[in-house]
Design a protein around this motif. Structure first.
Motif, PDB file in Angstrom:
ATOM      1  N   ILE A  76      40.347  37.337  33.136  1.00  0.00           N
ATOM      2  CA  ILE A  76      39.134  37.793  34.140  1.00  0.00           C
ATOM      3  C   ILE A  76      38.133  38.976  33.316  1.00  0.00           C
ATOM      4  N   CYS A  77      36.542  38.451  33.214  1.00  0.00           N
ATOM      5  CA  CYS A  77      36.419  39.482  32.459  1.00  0.00           C
ATOM      6  C   CYS A  77      35.429  40.684  33.854  1.00  0.00           C
ATOM      7  N   GLY A  78      35.620  40.392  35.211  1.00  0.00           N
ATOM      8  CA  GLY A  78      34.835  41.052  35.831  1.00  0.00           C
ATOM      9  C   GLY A  78      34.932  40.536  36.875  1.00  0.00           C
ATOM     10  N   SER A  79      34.193  41.532  38.082  1.00  0.00           N
ATOM     11  CA  SER A  79      34.944  41.511  39.418  1.00  0.00           C
ATOM     12  C   SER A  79      33.423  41.844  40.541  1.00  0.00           C
ATOM     13  N   VAL A  80      32.674  41.315  40.125  1.00  0.00           N
ATOM     14  CA  VAL A  80      31.029  41.530  40.846  1.00  0.00           C
ATOM     15  C   VAL A  80      31.553  41.492  42.188  1.00  0.00           C
ATOM     16  N   SER A  81      31.778  41.031  42.971  1.00  0.00           N
ATOM     17  CA  SER A  81      32.359  41.190  44.411  1.00  0.00           C
ATOM     18  C   SER A  81      32.916  42.469  45.138  1.00  0.00           C
ATOM     19  N   GLU A  82      33.246  43.036  44.392  1.00  0.00           N
ATOM     20  CA  GLU A  82      33.647  44.776  44.372  1.00  0.00           C
ATOM     21  C   GLU A  82      32.907  45.830  43.604  1.00  0.00           C
ATOM     22  N   TYR A  83      31.544  45.274  42.553  1.00  0.00           N
ATOM     23  CA  TYR A  83      30.517  46.522  41.930  1.00  0.00           C
ATOM     24  C   TYR A  83      30.021  47.123  43.247  1.00  0.00           C
ATOM     25  N   GLU A  84      29.845  47.014  44.852  1.00  0.00           N
ATOM     26  CA  GLU A  84      29.116  46.806  45.476  1.00  0.00           C
ATOM     27  C   GLU A  84      30.118  47.574  47.039  1.00  0.00           C
ATOM     28  N   SER A  85      31.645  47.497  46.562  1.00  0.00           N
ATOM     29  CA  SER A  85      32.283  47.343  47.995  1.00  0.00           C
ATOM     30  C   SER A  85      33.589  47.932  47.869  1.00  0.00           C
ATOM     31  N   GLU A  86      34.330  48.307  48.361  1.00  0.00           N
ATOM     32  CA  GLU A  86      36.039  48.669  48.315  1.00  0.00           C
ATOM     33  C   GLU A  86      36.399  47.281  47.382  1.00  0.00           C
ATOM     34  N   PRO A  87      36.971  47.734  46.670  1.00  0.00           N
ATOM     35  CA  PRO A  87      38.232  46.195  46.326  1.00  0.00           C
ATOM     36  C   PRO A  87      38.899  45.793  46.760  1.00  0.00           C
ATOM     37  N   ALA A  88      38.664  44.498  47.089  1.00  0.00           N
ATOM     38  CA  ALA A  88      39.295  43.274  48.097  1.00  0.00           C
ATOM     39  C   ALA A  88      41.104  42.789  46.947  1.00  0.00           C
ATOM     40  N   GLY A  89      41.559  42.810  46.445  1.00  0.00           N
ATOM     41  CA  GLY A  89      42.547  42.491  44.939  1.00  0.00           C
ATOM     42  C   GLY A  89      43.681  41.109  46.096  1.00  0.00           C
ATOM     43  N   PRO A  90      43.697  40.194  45.776  1.00  0.00           N
ATOM     44  CA  PRO A  90      44.342  38.802  46.130  1.00  0.00           C
ATOM     45  C   PRO A  90      45.783  39.253  47.110  1.00  0.00           C
ATOM     46  N   ARG A  91      45.668  38.544  47.991  1.00  0.00           N
ATOM     47  CA  ARG A  91      46.877  38.500  48.690  1.00  0.00           C
ATOM     48  C   ARG A  91      48.246  37.456  48.203  1.00  0.00           C
ATOM     49  N   ASN A  92      47.843  36.634  47.424  1.00  0.00           N
ATOM     50  CA  ASN A  92      49.079  35.819  46.897  1.00  0.00           C
ATOM     51  C   ASN A  92      49.426  35.951  45.704  1.00  0.00           C
ATOM     52  N   LEU A  93      49.064  37.166  44.867  1.00  0.00           N
ATOM     53  CA  LEU A  93      49.402  38.063  43.547  1.00  0.00           C
ATOM     54  C   LEU A  93      50.984  37.434  43.350  1.00  0.00           C
ATOM     55  N   PHE A  94      51.756  36.908  44.036  1.00  0.00           N
ATOM     56  CA  PHE A  94      53.018  36.666  43.543  1.00  0.00           C
ATOM     57  C   PHE A  94      52.806  35.386  42.795  1.00  0.00           C
ATOM     58  N   LEU A  95      52.632  34.745  43.818  1.00  0.00           N
ATOM     59  CA  LEU A  95      52.436  33.103  43.049  1.00  0.00           C
ATOM     60  C   LEU A  95      51.853  33.165  41.095  1.00  0.00           C
ATOM     61  N   ALA A  96      51.623  34.682  40.991  1.00  0.00           N
ATOM     62  CA  ALA A  96      52.061  34.611  39.473  1.00  0.00           C
ATOM     63  C   ALA A  96      52.893  34.321  38.504  1.00  0.00           C
ATOM     64  N   VAL A  97      54.502  34.601  39.835  1.00  0.00           N
ATOM     65  CA  VAL A  97      55.354  34.535  38.808  1.00  0.00           C
ATOM     66  C   VAL A  97      56.029  33.471  39.660  1.00  0.00           C
ATOM     67  N   ALA A  98      55.636  32.925  40.755  1.00  0.00           N
ATOM     68  CA  ALA A  98      56.441  31.490  41.082  1.00  0.00           C
ATOM     69  C   ALA A  98      55.390  30.325  40.912  1.00  0.00           C
ATOM     70  N   LYS A  99      54.107  30.216  39.933  1.00  0.00           N
ATOM     71  CA  LYS A  99      54.215  29.393  39.452  1.00  0.00           C
ATOM     72  C   LYS A  99      53.830  29.651  37.539  1.00  0.00           C
ATOM     73  N   ASP A 100      54.061  30.563  37.198  1.00  0.00           N
ATOM     74  CA  ASP A 100      54.586  31.505  35.894  1.00  0.00           C
ATOM     75  C   ASP A 100      53.149  31.442  35.372  1.00  0.00           C
ATOM     76  N   LEU A 101      52.128  31.761  35.788  1.00  0.00           N
ATOM     77  CA  LEU A 101      50.965  31.927  35.046  1.00  0.00           C
ATOM     78  C   LEU A 101      50.376  33.007  34.060  1.00  0.00           C
ATOM     79  N   THR A 102      49.838  32.835  33.547  1.00  0.00           N
ATOM     80  CA  THR A 102      49.303  33.618  32.419  1.00  0.00           C
ATOM     81  C   THR A 102      47.882  34.879  33.305  1.00  0.00           C
ATOM     82  N   ILE A 103      47.731  35.766  33.376  1.00  0.00           N
ATOM     83  CA  ILE A 103      46.325  36.506  33.793  1.00  0.00           C
ATOM     84  C   ILE A 103      46.384  37.364  32.553  1.00  0.00           C
ATOM     85  N   ARG A 104      45.236  37.052  31.959  1.00  0.00           N
ATOM     86  CA  ARG A 104      44.766  37.976  31.293  1.00  0.00           C
ATOM     87  C   ARG A 104      42.987  38.686  31.465  1.00  0.00           C
ATOM     88  N   GLY A 105      43.139  39.640  31.542  1.00  0.00           N
ATOM     89  CA  GLY A 105      41.970  40.685  31.528  1.00  0.00           C
ATOM     90  C   GLY A 105      41.280  40.656  29.752  1.00  0.00           C
TER      91      GLY A 105
END
Length: 346
Positions: free
Chosen positions: A254-283
């Motif tokens: 993750i290097c940016g979140s341009v969709s939120e630069y001029e609006s309210e943040p809207a995070g993903p509703r399915n973040l638990f998939l990072a656990v279920a799929k053994d994902l790595t999320i790196r800013g």
């Protein structure tokens, strides 16, 4: 003889979309050059999505600080020519980069660390590249793209990589770097013209417009077997779609979140998939990976020289056009690296 020059200043923080009325161009005296300093006549200055985050009363914690009102906008990468030098290693006529942009002239302390080191005054070799390319593929944009793929191990090849905002300065380089390293690359952008450019000119394997259909639907068609790596410039619904599509042990940079630069943040509703799929999320930030700068410039410089890599630019002329350039870029009406050419420095 006294010298004056113009600079763009912020006069009001936008409460919604950025408009030209939020800025003004002011004529100011240029301070004398002191010991260890150089005077630079700026020729090219950068326009980047992250500038929008600094047009708030308080920038995000841990990020570069907000631009003060009615003052110079420090912390913007710029190319220029040394006019006067009182610093060892810098001579009149040298082409340099520094981080005191959106102005005609800058007095730069040669030893000052700028933008976490990325913007520290540095002489550039213009025999191997156009000066403005050091604001794009051979500068912070190239470093961000290269570092993002590096930190999630996407340079080993043989995987499916999705890059969002792929027609922008960073995204257009990320797709090319991922291709150069043997990956299958999926790209998304905001118009049919940009999608065609990505397919026909940059050679991505699949591309879709997120305006033509929901992001998840476009991604499912472009990557029916899922994705292994997601290079995120957008956040919000794009990140949510990526989480759905990620294969097990996938990685997200993750290097940016341009969709939120001029609006309210809207995070993903399915973040638990990072656990279920053994994902790595790196800013990450490009400026936090300066150890890769020389390696990136050597590799991408060679790819530029032999035509394996493209640098596309959207250029605005004159210092006063810088606010408009930012507005057009945020609105998605530019392609590749957005630049201002300071053709009118007096």
């Amino acid at each position: 003889m006294s010298l004056s020059g113009r600079q763009v200043q912020v006069v009001a923080y936008p409460r919604g979309p950025v408009e030209e009325r939020h800025f003004e161009v002011v004529e100011v005296p240029v301070e004398p050059v002191g010991p260890g300093q150089v005077l630079v006549r700026n020729t090219w200055t950068s326009v980047d999505p992250g500038l929008r985050l600094r047009l708030r009363e308080a920038a995000p914690e841990g990020y570069f600080v907000a631009f003060p009102l009615h003052a110079a906008m420090d912390g913007i990468m710029t190319i220029g020519e040394v006019v006067e030098s009182r610093a060892e290693g810098f001579a009149p006529g040298d082409t340099v980069w520094h981080a005191r942009g959106w102005r005609d002239y800058a007095v730069v302390d040669a030893s000052a660390v700028q933008l976490s080191g990325l913007g520290t005054l540095r002489v550039l070799d213009t025999s191997i590249a156009e000066p403005q390319w050091y604001l794009g593929v051979l500068g912070g944009m190239g470093l961000t793209a290269y570092a993002g793929l590096s930190v999630v191990g996407a340079l080993k090849g043989g995987e499916t990589v999705w890059v969002s905002a792929a027609a922008g300065a960073v995204g257009s380089l990320a797709v090319q770097i991922a291709k150069l390293h043997g990956n299958r690359v999926v790209a998304s952008a905001g118009s049919d013209d940009k999608v065609r450019w990505l397919l026909d000119d940059l050679g991505v394997d699949a591309a879709f417009s997120y305006r033509a259909a929901p992001v998840g639907e476009g991604l499912a068609i472009a990557a029916p077997e899922g994705i292994d790596v997601y290079f995120d410039c957008v956040g919000s619904d794009h990140l949510e779609a990526a989480l759905d599509a990620m294969n097990r042990d996938g990685r997200i940079a993750i290097c940016g979140s341009v969709s939120e630069y001029e609006s309210e943040p809207a995070g993903p509703r399915n973040l638990f998939l990072a656990v279920a799929k053994d994902l790595t999320i790196r800013g990450f930030r490009g400026s936090s990976n300066l150890d890769l700068l020389d390696q990136m410039q050597a590799e991408l410089g060679a790819a530029l020289a032999d035509g394996r890599l493209q640098q596309r630019e959207t250029v605005f002329d004159g210092l006063a056009s810088a606010p408009k350039a930012l507005i057009e870029m945020i609105a998605g009406r530019t392609t590749g690296k957005t630049l201002v050419h300071l053709t009118d420095v007096r």
